[in-house]
Scaffold this motif. Structure first.
Motif, PDB file in Angstrom:
ATOM      1  N   GLY A  58      63.912  24.930  33.251  1.00 35.97           N
ATOM      2  CA  GLY A  58      63.500  23.722  33.964  1.00 35.97           C
ATOM      3  C   GLY A  58      64.642  22.746  34.167  1.00 35.97           C
ATOM      4  O   GLY A  58      65.767  23.115  34.526  1.00 35.97           O
ATOM      5  N   THR A  59      64.343  21.484  33.919  1.00 32.24           N
ATOM      6  CA  THR A  59      65.342  20.430  34.109  1.00 32.24           C
ATOM      7  C   THR A  59      66.588  20.691  33.277  1.00 32.24           C
ATOM      8  O   THR A  59      67.709  20.445  33.722  1.00 32.24           O
ATOM      9  CB  THR A  59      64.697  19.074  33.735  1.00 32.24           C
ATOM     10  OG1 THR A  59      63.743  18.766  34.750  1.00 32.24           O
ATOM     11  CG2 THR A  59      65.713  17.959  33.637  1.00 32.24           C
ATOM     12  N   SER A  60      66.414  21.199  32.072  1.00 28.14           N
ATOM     13  CA  SER A  60      67.569  21.457  31.208  1.00 28.14           C
ATOM     14  C   SER A  60      68.482  22.511  31.836  1.00 28.14           C
ATOM     15  O   SER A  60      69.710  22.454  31.675  1.00 28.14           O
ATOM     16  CB  SER A  60      67.099  21.902  29.825  1.00 28.14           C
ATOM     17  OG  SER A  60      66.314  20.891  29.235  1.00 28.14           O
ATOM     18  N   SER A 104      68.167  22.167  25.349  1.00 24.14           N
ATOM     19  CA  SER A 104      66.725  21.934  25.244  1.00 24.14           C
ATOM     20  C   SER A 104      66.456  20.517  24.747  1.00 24.14           C
ATOM     21  O   SER A 104      66.935  20.129  23.678  1.00 24.14           O
ATOM     22  CB  SER A 104      66.099  22.941  24.267  1.00 24.14           C
ATOM     23  OG  SER A 104      64.723  22.666  24.102  1.00 24.14           O
ATOM     24  N   GLN A 105      65.715  19.757  25.515  1.00 25.55           N
ATOM     25  CA  GLN A 105      65.332  18.415  25.092  1.00 25.55           C
ATOM     26  C   GLN A 105      64.531  18.494  23.807  1.00 25.55           C
ATOM     27  O   GLN A 105      64.849  17.838  22.817  1.00 25.55           O
ATOM     28  CB  GLN A 105      64.515  17.751  26.212  1.00 25.55           C
ATOM     29  CG  GLN A 105      64.189  16.281  26.025  1.00 25.55           C
ATOM     30  CD  GLN A 105      63.140  15.981  24.976  1.00 25.55           C
ATOM     31  OE1 GLN A 105      63.368  15.142  24.084  1.00 25.55           O
ATOM     32  NE2 GLN A 105      62.022  16.659  25.015  1.00 25.55           N
ATOM     33  N   SER A 106      63.483  19.304  23.824  1.00 27.04           N
ATOM     34  CA  SER A 106      62.543  19.345  22.699  1.00 27.04           C
ATOM     35  C   SER A 106      63.091  20.130  21.512  1.00 27.04           C
ATOM     36  O   SER A 106      62.733  19.878  20.367  1.00 27.04           O
ATOM     37  CB  SER A 106      61.231  19.996  23.146  1.00 27.04           C
ATOM     38  OG  SER A 106      61.471  21.342  23.542  1.00 27.04           O
ATOM     39  N   THR A 109      61.383  24.904  22.879  1.00 28.83           N
ATOM     40  CA  THR A 109      61.012  25.790  23.983  1.00 28.83           C
ATOM     41  C   THR A 109      61.142  27.258  23.552  1.00 28.83           C
ATOM     42  O   THR A 109      62.242  27.722  23.234  1.00 28.83           O
ATOM     43  CB  THR A 109      61.906  25.497  25.204  1.00 28.83           C
ATOM     44  OG1 THR A 109      61.666  24.145  25.581  1.00 28.83           O
ATOM     45  CG2 THR A 109      61.605  26.413  26.368  1.00 28.83           C
ATOM     46  N   SER A 157      61.066  15.225  32.474  1.00 30.59           N
ATOM     47  CA  SER A 157      62.318  14.836  31.827  1.00 30.59           C
ATOM     48  C   SER A 157      63.166  13.963  32.751  1.00 30.59           C
ATOM     49  O   SER A 157      63.345  14.276  33.928  1.00 30.59           O
ATOM     50  CB  SER A 157      63.081  16.110  31.468  1.00 30.59           C
ATOM     51  OG  SER A 157      64.216  15.794  30.718  1.00 30.59           O
ATOM     52  N   LYS A 242      61.067  17.050  40.193  1.00 29.31           N
ATOM     53  CA  LYS A 242      60.372  15.811  39.821  1.00 29.31           C
ATOM     54  C   LYS A 242      59.207  15.560  40.776  1.00 29.31           C
ATOM     55  O   LYS A 242      58.123  15.154  40.358  1.00 29.31           O
ATOM     56  CB  LYS A 242      61.314  14.595  39.840  1.00 29.31           C
ATOM     57  CG  LYS A 242      62.351  14.528  38.755  1.00 29.31           C
ATOM     58  CD  LYS A 242      61.824  14.302  37.346  1.00 29.31           C
ATOM     59  CE  LYS A 242      61.555  15.606  36.638  1.00 29.31           C
ATOM     60  NZ  LYS A 242      62.589  16.107  35.756  1.00 29.31           N
ATOM     61  N   GLU A 245      56.302  18.066  40.101  1.00 26.62           N
ATOM     62  CA  GLU A 245      55.615  17.796  38.841  1.00 26.62           C
ATOM     63  C   GLU A 245      54.739  16.557  38.912  1.00 26.62           C
ATOM     64  O   GLU A 245      53.645  16.542  38.370  1.00 26.62           O
ATOM     65  CB  GLU A 245      56.640  17.522  37.729  1.00 26.62           C
ATOM     66  CG  GLU A 245      57.435  18.676  37.262  1.00 26.62           C
ATOM     67  CD  GLU A 245      58.352  18.236  36.127  1.00 26.62           C
ATOM     68  OE1 GLU A 245      59.381  17.602  36.406  1.00 26.62           O
ATOM     69  OE2 GLU A 245      58.025  18.505  34.980  1.00 26.62           O
TER      70      GLU A 245
HETATM   71  C1  F6R Z   1      60.857  18.968  33.859  1.00 24.05           C
HETATM   72  C2  F6R Z   1      60.666  19.351  32.481  1.00 24.05           C
HETATM   73  C3  F6R Z   1      60.747  20.792  32.115  1.00 24.05           C
HETATM   74  C4  F6R Z   1      61.659  20.972  30.899  1.00 24.05           C
HETATM   75  C5  F6R Z   1      61.640  22.426  30.423  1.00 24.05           C
HETATM   76  C6  F6R Z   1      62.597  22.653  29.270  1.00 24.05           C
HETATM   77  O1  F6R Z   1      60.723  17.605  34.060  1.00 24.05           O
HETATM   78  O2  F6R Z   1      60.474  18.504  31.644  1.00 24.05           O
HETATM   79  O3  F6R Z   1      61.206  21.555  33.181  1.00 24.05           O
HETATM   80  O4  F6R Z   1      62.944  20.563  31.247  1.00 24.05           O
HETATM   81  O5  F6R Z   1      60.340  22.784  30.028  1.00 24.05           O
HETATM   82  O6  F6R Z   1      62.250  21.876  28.156  1.00 24.05           O
HETATM   83  P1  F6R Z   1      63.252  21.661  26.963  1.00 24.05           P
HETATM   84  O7  F6R Z   1      64.435  20.929  27.498  1.00 24.05           O
HETATM   85  O8  F6R Z   1      62.493  20.858  25.954  1.00 24.05           O
HETATM   86  O9  F6R Z   1      63.651  23.018  26.455  1.00 24.05           O
END
Ligand code: F6R
Length: 369
Positions: A58-60, A104-106, A109, A157, A242, A245
């Motif tokens: 995704g965004t990452s 990865s933000q979270s 994933t 994100s 964006k 979504e």
């Molecule tokens: C888009 C969004 C998703 C995350 C993707 C990866 O706005 O939030 O595309 O970027 O699910 O998530 P992480 O970065 O947490 O691994």
């Protein structure tokens, strides 16, 4: 909690100067030397890396695509960016000389976690770029470079994306420093330019009324196309994501140069096309090439919305709507050009009355494969 904003997303868009500033903080000295002590991988191993593979979703993954341009330029190390779920299932070539960068933000994933496990089994070293302390992906990686964006609550994100680009750039600069190549001298300059980014993002946020209004005016759009070139290409894809979504509108990002290879067939009267314009100072006449693309789509009836660099007034002659961002070196422009696209998607979705923090069908952490 929302800091006076209507949504977490709006707050997080406004957190972006800090997200970038905090991610830069304490990671270089006044002499322009990177200090990434947290990268606990032997320097001799980092020096012998012959390939970088960025894994994310995704965004990452779009942050990774932006970073590829910078890392290859500064380090001269071949860099691939792959969606984690594709990488894992295609017998990829990774070994002890591969550096995997998992973004990865979270940090939770599942697709990315499985790809990290697989890469380590093949002997690759893995650096995680992550926004969540103590989450699973950093725990299972060899090292972690945290993005200090602060908690991201809205499902879509925003600030994590800018912080991921910033962290990946620091990693690229650090590898260039270690390897002592010819871009070594550029490092101090890039760090100085990066330090100016937070104030430039703030300037965009302070002057966002026009783009908000345009978003609100476009509630009836059925589809929006996004064009970008070079680092503007992943920015275009991120802008389109964006909008999908948040506003549930068909949106697609294209490489501007690809237009005549197919997508231009989509253009008809009234089709909105967002264009991420390269700086007029960009190398290789990139600017004039994208200007031609704008003219091509307008000749077929498109309504163009151009994100351009301040001072690039030439664009006013050939676009319905122009929004300016402060000037920056080409590689840093994504940290600015992304912001109006976030604001646009947020305004459009809000005008439709949608819940921008919790879009339908989506979860913040995707913990299943
Ligand atoms: C888009 C969004 C998703 C995350 C993707 C990866 O706005 O939030 O595309 O970027 O699910 O998530 P992480 O970065 O947490 O691994």
């Amino acid at each position: 909690e929302k800091g006076g904003f209507d949504s977490f997303m709006e707050k997080e868009i406004h957190d972006q100067p800090d997200a970038v500033g905090q991610t830069l903080l304490g990671r270089s000295d006044v002499g322009g030397n990177l200090m990434l002590d947290e990268l606990r991988i032997d320097e001799s191993i980092l020096r012998s890396v012959d390939k970088i593979v960025v894994l994310a979703c995704g965004t990452s993954a779009y942050a990774g695509q932006v970073a590829k341009y910078a890392i290859e330029h500064w380090c001269r190390i071949p860099t691939e960016v792959e969606l984690s779920h594709e990488f894992r299932y295609r017998d990829p070539i990774v070994n002890e000389k591969t550096l995997v960068v998992a973004i990865s933000q979270s940090g939770e994933t599942m697709d990315t976690l499985m790809a990290v496990r697989y890469a380590r089994e093949q002997g690759a070293k893995v650096v995680a770029i992550c926004n969540t302390n103590g989450s699973t992906i950093p725990r299972e990686s060899d090292a972690v470079l945290y993005t200090h964006a602060g908690p991201e609550i809205a499902v879509a994100s925003t600030k994590a994306f800018l912080a991921q680009i910033t962290a990946a750039y620091l990693l690229g600069l650090y590898l260039a420093q270690l390897r002592g190549n010819k871009y070594r001298d550029e490092i101090a300059d890039v760090l100085a330019d990066l330090s100016e980014i937070p104030a430039k993002i703030q300037a965009i946020l302070d002057d966002a009324d026009k783009i908000k209004q345009l978003g609100a005016d476009m509630v009836n759009a059925k589809s929006v196309l996004y064009l970008g070139r070079h680092v503007g290409f992943p920015v275009a894809m991120e802008g389109a994501l964006k909008l999908k979504e948040l506003a549930y509108i068909h949106a697609e990002g294209f490489a501007a140069g690809e237009l005549k290879h197919g997508p231009i067939a989509l253009i008809e009267e009234g089709q909105p096309v967002v264009v991420v314009m390269p700086s007029p100072r960009a190398r290789d006449s990139l600017h004039s090439k994208v200007v031609s693309n704008v003219q091509e789509v307008r000749a077929r009836g498109a309504v163009t919305i151009v994100i351009a660099e301040e001072g690039d007034t030439s664009v006013e002659a050939y676009s319905e709507h122009v929004f300016y961002v402060p000037a920056s070196p080409t590689l840093l422009a994504p940290l600015l050009t992304t912001v109006p696209l976030q604001i646009f998607a947020l305004a459009l979705a809000s005008a439709k009355g949608y819940d921008v923090d919790q879009p339908r069908n989506l979860a913040k952490s995707v913990t299943v494969e």
